[in-house]
Write an enzyme that holds these catalytic residues in place. Structure first.
Site, PDB file in Angstrom:
ATOM      1  N   ARG A 199      15.532  47.437  46.916  1.00 38.86           N
ATOM      2  CA  ARG A 199      15.563  48.801  46.365  1.00 38.86           C
ATOM      3  C   ARG A 199      14.654  48.959  45.149  1.00 38.86           C
ATOM      4  NH1 ARG A 199      19.479  52.153  48.317  1.00 38.86           N
ATOM      5  NH2 ARG A 199      21.308  51.191  49.298  1.00 38.86           N
TER       6      ARG A 199
ATOM      7  N   HIS B 179      23.120  50.448  63.053  1.00 37.53           N
ATOM      8  CA  HIS B 179      24.198  51.416  63.241  1.00 37.53           C
ATOM      9  C   HIS B 179      24.076  51.977  64.662  1.00 37.53           C
ATOM     10  CE1 HIS B 179      25.502  51.288  59.034  1.00 37.53           C
ATOM     11  NE2 HIS B 179      24.212  51.099  58.775  1.00 37.53           N
TER      12      HIS B 179
ATOM     13  N   HIS C 149      26.670  46.052  51.325  1.00 42.20           N
ATOM     14  CA  HIS C 149      25.707  47.117  51.010  1.00 42.20           C
ATOM     15  C   HIS C 149      25.582  47.190  49.485  1.00 42.20           C
ATOM     16  CE1 HIS C 149      24.169  51.383  50.888  1.00 42.20           C
ATOM     17  NE2 HIS C 149      24.833  51.343  49.744  1.00 42.20           N
TER      18      HIS C 149
ATOM     19  N   ASP D  16      18.390  48.336  59.499  1.00 44.62           N
ATOM     20  CA  ASP D  16      19.305  49.444  59.175  1.00 44.62           C
ATOM     21  C   ASP D  16      19.066  50.589  60.153  1.00 44.62           C
ATOM     22  OD1 ASP D  16      21.442  50.422  57.749  1.00 44.62           O
ATOM     23  OD2 ASP D  16      20.269  51.210  56.090  1.00 44.62           O
TER      24      ASP D  16
ATOM     25  N   GLY E 285      26.912  58.349  59.442  1.00 42.14           N
ATOM     26  CA  GLY E 285      27.429  59.606  58.917  1.00 42.14           C
ATOM     27  C   GLY E 285      26.350  60.339  58.136  1.00 42.14           C
ATOM     28  N   GLY E 286      26.326  61.621  58.238  1.00 42.33           N
ATOM     29  CA  GLY E 286      25.306  62.385  57.530  1.00 42.33           C
ATOM     30  C   GLY E 286      25.776  62.821  56.163  1.00 42.33           C
ATOM     31  N   GLU E 287      25.056  62.433  55.120  1.00 45.39           N
ATOM     32  CA  GLU E 287      25.429  62.832  53.765  1.00 45.39           C
ATOM     33  C   GLU E 287      25.140  64.304  53.483  1.00 45.39           C
ATOM     34  OE1 GLU E 287      25.150  58.334  53.325  1.00 45.39           O
ATOM     35  OE2 GLU E 287      24.189  59.891  54.518  1.00 45.39           O
TER      36      GLU E 287
ATOM     37  N   HIS F 204      19.806  45.495  51.459  1.00 45.57           N
ATOM     38  CA  HIS F 204      19.086  46.521  50.694  1.00 45.57           C
ATOM     39  C   HIS F 204      18.601  45.948  49.353  1.00 45.57           C
ATOM     40  CE1 HIS F 204      21.034  48.844  53.715  1.00 45.57           C
ATOM     41  NE2 HIS F 204      22.169  49.038  53.066  1.00 45.57           N
TER      42      HIS F 204
ATOM     43  N   THR G 155      28.875  54.596  55.630  1.00 46.39           N
ATOM     44  CA  THR G 155      29.569  55.565  54.790  1.00 46.39           C
ATOM     45  C   THR G 155      30.697  56.268  55.535  1.00 46.39           C
ATOM     46  OG1 THR G 155      27.377  56.019  53.876  1.00 46.39           O
ATOM     47  CG2 THR G 155      29.159  57.420  53.136  1.00 46.39           C
TER      48      THR G 155
END
Length: 388
Positions: free
Chosen positions: A227, A63, A195, A285, A68-70, A224, A99
């Protein structure tokens, strides 16, 4: 200037033994056991004794403009700098939105990519983001792939995740079909980066598309996949049916303590299960937000992905899990390049001089070249971005 790398233990990523390698004009112009030059042209000679020479790492998910910050606007992650990649052996990055495709835009992504390319890094991009219908730069996925050189595919489209747009089989199949045809028309692969979240549906939607349409699993590139063990086992089945899977090297202590496999461990697990080594990849990532959710999807923490984690996973695979250098290298060089359809990740005569000279014992990059540009010398960055 000609650069002659003498006496390296060469991997292409296939082991070739001791070789001299000559680079000029951004290309590998020769490699053989002994290169003799009879010229009054200036030649820079690198003594590669005690080192291995490999292709530059291909990081298939970064990225570069931040994520983006959740946790709100103040938690938006920063952009990637050149040395975040180069110091850790990454010479090619594939950039994507995640996101947040509102405050993070495709215009910004392409501008950042072009800036990094001006510095010598190889940068490719995906159009779209987590959500469908896909956001594009020109008004369609077809036009993005056909007329914007950096775009090679779409993604990362989210499935099995509460943050996804909950795509239908028809939506995702139509996207894959458009991307595939646009790729054919433009000489690209048109891969769909997927994703995959923690929901138990795993890769079901991809299998349904494979079963009910003419779109093959190889058109999708799920990431991913480390996980948890259940998802990892689903990934093995995906490989057995013709797909490739990717493991994320950036992680958190919380996730590792709650079932996530470190990428190197996941790679070793799949190899032990007999998965074809050419179907397995790792990516950082980098600069993504790494949200930590509890069982009810409440946000309880937030960290940032690091490109340096790719090198750590590579060395961990070799030193802690006993994976051969060849197979560990494939996961971060030739394999992701093959999945994405880019001419990177291998060391060939006439190929781009994206090269790493690694300490044979520690596997730490001593020298890094990207397109023949000497980025890192004696483990120090000699090319930097304007504001580093």
């Amino acid at each position: 200037m000609l650069t002659l790398i003498r006496g390296a233990n060469l991997y292409t990523p296939v082991p070739q033994g001791k070789m001299d390698v000559l680079i000029a004009g951004g290309k590998v112009v020769d490699f053989q056991p002994l290169i003799k030059l009879d010229s009054n042209t200036e030649v820079k000679i690198i003594d590669a004794k005690g080192c291995i020479l490999t292709p530059g790492f291909v990081d298939s998910l970064v990225h570069i403009t931040g994520g983006g910050g959740e946790a709100g606007f103040a938690s938006r992650t920063p952009e990637m700098n050149l040395t975040d990649a180069s110091l850790y052996g990454i010479t090619t990055v594939i950039a994507a939105l995640g996101t947040d495709s509102s405050s993070r835009t495709l215009h910004n992504l392409i501008a950042k990519a072009k800036g990094l390319k001006e510095l010598g890094l190889n940068v490719f991009c995906h159009t779209g983001s987590y959500h469908l219908p896909a956001k594009t730069l020109t008004g369609s996925v077809t036009n993005d792939l056909m007329y914007i050189e950096e775009f090679i595919g779409v993604g990362e489209v989210a499935i099995s995740d509460h943050r996804s747009s909950q795509p239908t089989i028809q939506q995702l199949a139509e996207l894959a079909a458009e991307s595939k045809v646009a790729g054919m028309l433009s000489g690209k692969k048109g891969t769909i980066s997927i994703h995959v979240g923690p929901i138990d549906s795993h890769l079901d939607i991809l299998h349904q598309i494979d079963k009910n349409t003419d779109i093959a699993l190889s058109q999708f590139y799920p990431t991913h996949m480390n996980r948890n063990k259940a998802l990892l086992d689903a990934g093995i089945a995906f490989c057995q049916q013709g797909g490739s899977i990717d493991f994320t090297t950036s992680t958190t202590d919380y996730d590792l303590a709650h079932g996530e496999y470190a990428a190197a461990r996941a790679l070793a697990y799949c190899l032990d299960k007999g998965v074809d080594p050419s179907l397995l990849t790792m990516s950082s990532d980098g600069h993504a937000s790494l949200p930590i959710f509890d069982d009810k999807f409440n946000l309880i923490g937030l960290e940032v992905g690091k490109e340096s984690s790719l090198l750590h996973a590579f060395t961990q695979a070799v030193h802690e899990y006993g994976i051969s250098i060849e197979h560990a290298l494939m996961a971060v060089t030739s394999n992701p390049a093959q999945v994405l359809g880019i001419n990177k990740g291998t060391l060939t005569l006439g190929g781009d001089a994206d090269l790493l000279l690694l300490n044979e014992k520690t596997l730490v990059p001593q020298h890094v070249w990207s397109n023949g540009i000497h980025m890192v010398e004696d483990n120090k960055a000699i090319v930097k971005g304007a504001f580093e």
